[in-house]
Motif scaffolding. Structure first.
Motif, mmCIF file in Angstrom:
data_model
loop_
_atom_site.group_PDB
_atom_site.id
_atom_site.type_symbol
_atom_site.label_atom_id
_atom_site.label_comp_id
_atom_site.label_asym_id
_atom_site.label_seq_id
_atom_site.Cartn_x
_atom_site.Cartn_y
_atom_site.Cartn_z
ATOM 1 N N GLY A 86 9.597 -71.287 -28.708
ATOM 2 C CA GLY A 86 10.572 -71.736 -29.372
ATOM 3 C C GLY A 86 10.324 -72.777 -30.163
ATOM 4 O O GLY A 86 11.233 -73.869 -30.572
ATOM 5 N N ALA A 87 9.020 -72.915 -30.645
ATOM 6 C CA ALA A 87 8.713 -74.124 -31.520
ATOM 7 C C ALA A 87 8.420 -73.679 -33.129
ATOM 8 O O ALA A 87 7.389 -73.030 -33.175
ATOM 9 N N LEU A 88 9.485 -74.086 -33.701
ATOM 10 C CA LEU A 88 9.346 -73.634 -35.105
ATOM 11 C C LEU A 88 8.923 -74.454 -36.143
ATOM 12 O O LEU A 88 9.167 -75.643 -36.415
ATOM 13 N N VAL A 89 7.501 -74.453 -36.561
ATOM 14 C CA VAL A 89 6.671 -75.203 -37.149
ATOM 15 C C VAL A 89 7.162 -75.425 -38.757
ATOM 16 O O VAL A 89 7.656 -74.258 -39.112
ATOM 17 N N THR A 90 7.547 -76.399 -39.504
ATOM 18 C CA THR A 90 8.097 -76.159 -40.581
ATOM 19 C C THR A 90 7.148 -77.016 -41.845
ATOM 20 O O THR A 90 7.368 -76.535 -42.945
ATOM 21 N N VAL A 126 -0.714 -74.777 -28.462
ATOM 22 C CA VAL A 126 -0.370 -73.619 -29.015
ATOM 23 C C VAL A 126 1.201 -73.807 -29.194
ATOM 24 O O VAL A 126 1.950 -73.784 -28.353
ATOM 25 N N LEU A 127 1.610 -73.631 -30.474
ATOM 26 C CA LEU A 127 3.100 -73.542 -30.981
ATOM 27 C C LEU A 127 3.350 -72.023 -31.426
ATOM 28 O O LEU A 127 2.805 -71.676 -32.099
ATOM 29 N N GLU A 128 4.573 -71.716 -30.835
ATOM 30 C CA GLU A 128 5.050 -70.400 -30.877
ATOM 31 C C GLU A 128 6.589 -70.346 -31.429
ATOM 32 O O GLU A 128 7.668 -71.004 -30.423
ATOM 33 N N ALA A 129 7.000 -69.848 -32.457
ATOM 34 C CA ALA A 129 8.283 -69.817 -32.767
ATOM 35 C C ALA A 129 9.335 -68.931 -31.978
ATOM 36 O O ALA A 129 10.353 -69.257 -31.826
ATOM 37 N N ASP A 130 8.746 -67.735 -31.621
ATOM 38 C CA ASP A 130 9.431 -67.055 -30.763
ATOM 39 C C ASP A 130 9.618 -67.596 -29.459
ATOM 40 O O ASP A 130 9.208 -68.340 -28.843
ATOM 41 N N ASP A 131 10.458 -66.635 -28.801
ATOM 42 C CA ASP A 131 10.930 -67.128 -27.335
ATOM 43 C C ASP A 131 9.735 -66.613 -26.311
ATOM 44 O O ASP A 131 9.968 -66.693 -24.995
ATOM 45 N N GLN A 132 9.001 -65.886 -26.639
ATOM 46 C CA GLN A 132 7.850 -65.180 -25.955
ATOM 47 C C GLN A 132 6.454 -65.163 -26.770
ATOM 48 O O GLN A 132 6.372 -65.026 -27.820
#
Length: 465
Positions: free
Chosen positions: A225-229, A30-36
């Motif tokens: 903190g993982a920002l998918v591009t 699971v990749l989430e751009a936010d910090d939580q």
């Protein structure tokens, strides 16, 4: 972390986490751009007091519904939504959402306007009741084919003016430009809200508790903190590129669930066809601004028995007395009593705030709340300001013509999120998982996000099988 997996989930909101939880026996990343994790429902603190920001997680109490079964499975307890629902009128009064006759009197409608108001109120209540009892595909199609003004029909100017102001302030729609479907499913102040208000349930601790419970059962913790591009179909696999800890990384997955707001989905998923983009465009997205207050009441307060107040001509659209957090359970009504208040601006109410500082927004909201409840002055201990550019999704006119394409996978790329929470390929009328529409529109409501995640997980499981 390995650079490959069986399933990748983009977005750790409740929709993405639901999909991940359903597929938890597989190798899921699971990749989430936010910090939580949590999406638009997250844990936070105000002056050391735990509470939640974003959606409360209200849902229909049907124990056989998919969301009820999910909450029971992960051990989340729920309690009835407590307190009364009210409307703060343009005249500066707080009126209860009670019988149509009483509401017409409280609103100060003229004798000439009352018959139209009562008749329209009855029609709304009947339509909302019908929407809660499937099958509803034909009714949804009809409501999506006419504007709110067309559905209301010729009514007294006072009645039309009241409804126009409520829908504009509360859910950011226009009676003349938006569908009757959006109007009917987004207006608790319109059609007997108090009659059903006590029937809703809310998770103890708030909606963030659901995501946390599901995340704890995954083989791998979500990567924040993982920002998918980009997300690209590559033969029989899917390639995901993202930034994390200042580095560019690549993940190879067998299947992917993209559970992000559809404007972001359209940016990161490569190879979307015009039909898919048109389907996504049939859902508008409205911004949200939220101010969260911690009040030191010091004893009984006029908002103690309040659940929600919908406003007209205020800086925020709705004010909620949040009772899902621990702060409201501390104190016996004496000097140590505290309350948490959420003030939320949606759509037209939120848009003018985009270029204002957090402090300016907080001051404006707090002053308006104190105007409604003078007892709140000088009792604010702490506050936070939260903004969501991609806030609430709303179906546009003709939405029903696109729903089959909306959730159609692109190769091994599947789609979830509240914007496609009530559509599936087997039921393009918009009724949602297992034919149970659930009494809501396409919104940020709990059932929409849960069902979208369940559907995406089911698609992947069927494909793997």
């Amino acid at each position: 972390m390995s650079d490959s997996c069986e399933v990748a989930i983009i977005g750790a909101g409740l929709s993405g986490l639901t999909a991940a939880y359903q597929l938890r026996e597989l190798d899921v990343v699971v990749l989430e751009a936010d910090d939580q994790i949590g999406g638009r429902s997250q844990r936070t603190e105000l002056a050391g007091w735990p509470t939640t920001t974003g959606g409360e997680g209200w849902y229909d109490p049907n124990p056989q519904s998919p969301e009820s079964r999910l909450l029971a499975e992960v051990g989340i307890k729920s309690v009835p939504v407590s307190g009364s629902a009210m409307l703060h009128t343009a005249g500066g009064r707080n009126v209860s959402l009670s019988t149509p006759e009483q509401l017409a009197q409280d609103l100060g409608l003229s004798e000439q306007a009352c018959p139209d108001f009562l008749q329209t109120f009855k029609r709304v209540a009947e339509a909302c009741d019908a929407l809660a009892h499937p099958p509803v595909e034909d009714l949804i199609r009809k409501l999506l084919s006419v504007t709110g003004a067309e559905w209301i029909g010729p009514v007294h100017d006072e009645v039309l003016s009241y409804y126009r102001r409520v829908v504009s302030t509360e859910i950011g729609i226009s009676l003349e430009a938006d569908s009757a479907f959006s109007m009917l499913t987004g207006m608790p102040a319109f059609g007997g809200a108090s009659a059903v208000w006590g029937g809703f349930l809310v998770p103890e601790g708030g909606a963030p508790m659901i995501g946390q419970a599901m995340a704890e059962r995954l083989q791998r913790p979500p990567v924040t903190g993982a920002l998918v591009t980009s997300v690209t179909q590559n033969g029989t696999r899917v390639t995901i590129t993202y930034r994390h800890d200042g580095q560019h990384k690549t993940l190879d997955a067998g299947h992917v669930v993209v559970a992000t707001p559809h404007p972001i989905t359209g940016q990161i998923v490569r190879g979307l066809q015009p039909a898919k983009l048109a389907a996504m465009d049939s859902v508008r997205v409205l911004p949200i601004v939220e101010v969260l207050l911690l009040l030191a009441d010091g004893g009984p307060a006029p908002w103690d028995e309040l659940s929600a107040v919908w406003t007209i001509d205020k800086s925020f659209s709705v004010c909620l007395h949040s009772k899902t957090d621990l702060a409201n359970r501390i104190g016996d009504g004496g000097a140590d009593k505290h309350s948490v208040i959420k003030m939320i601006a949606v759509g037209p109410s939120a848009a003018p705030l985009s270029d204002r500082t957090d402090e300016c927004i907080a001051d404006t909201f707090i002053n308006d709340f104190a105007d409604m409840f003078p007892e709140a002055r000088d009792k604010v201990l702490a506050h936070t300001v939260k903004r969501w550019i991609h806030g609430v999704p709303l179906p546009s006119l003709g939405f029903d013509q696109h729903v089959a394409e909306m959730v159609k996978p692109l190769g091994n790329i599947h789609f979830a999120g509240d914007w496609c929470g009530f559509v599936d390929t087997a039921n393009p009328g918009g009724a949602g998982l297992e034919g149970d529409w659930g009494g809501y529109s396409v919104t940020a409501a709990l059932n929409a996000v849960v069902r979208a995640g369940l559907r995406a997980a089911s698609e992947i499981r069927d494909s793997i099988s």
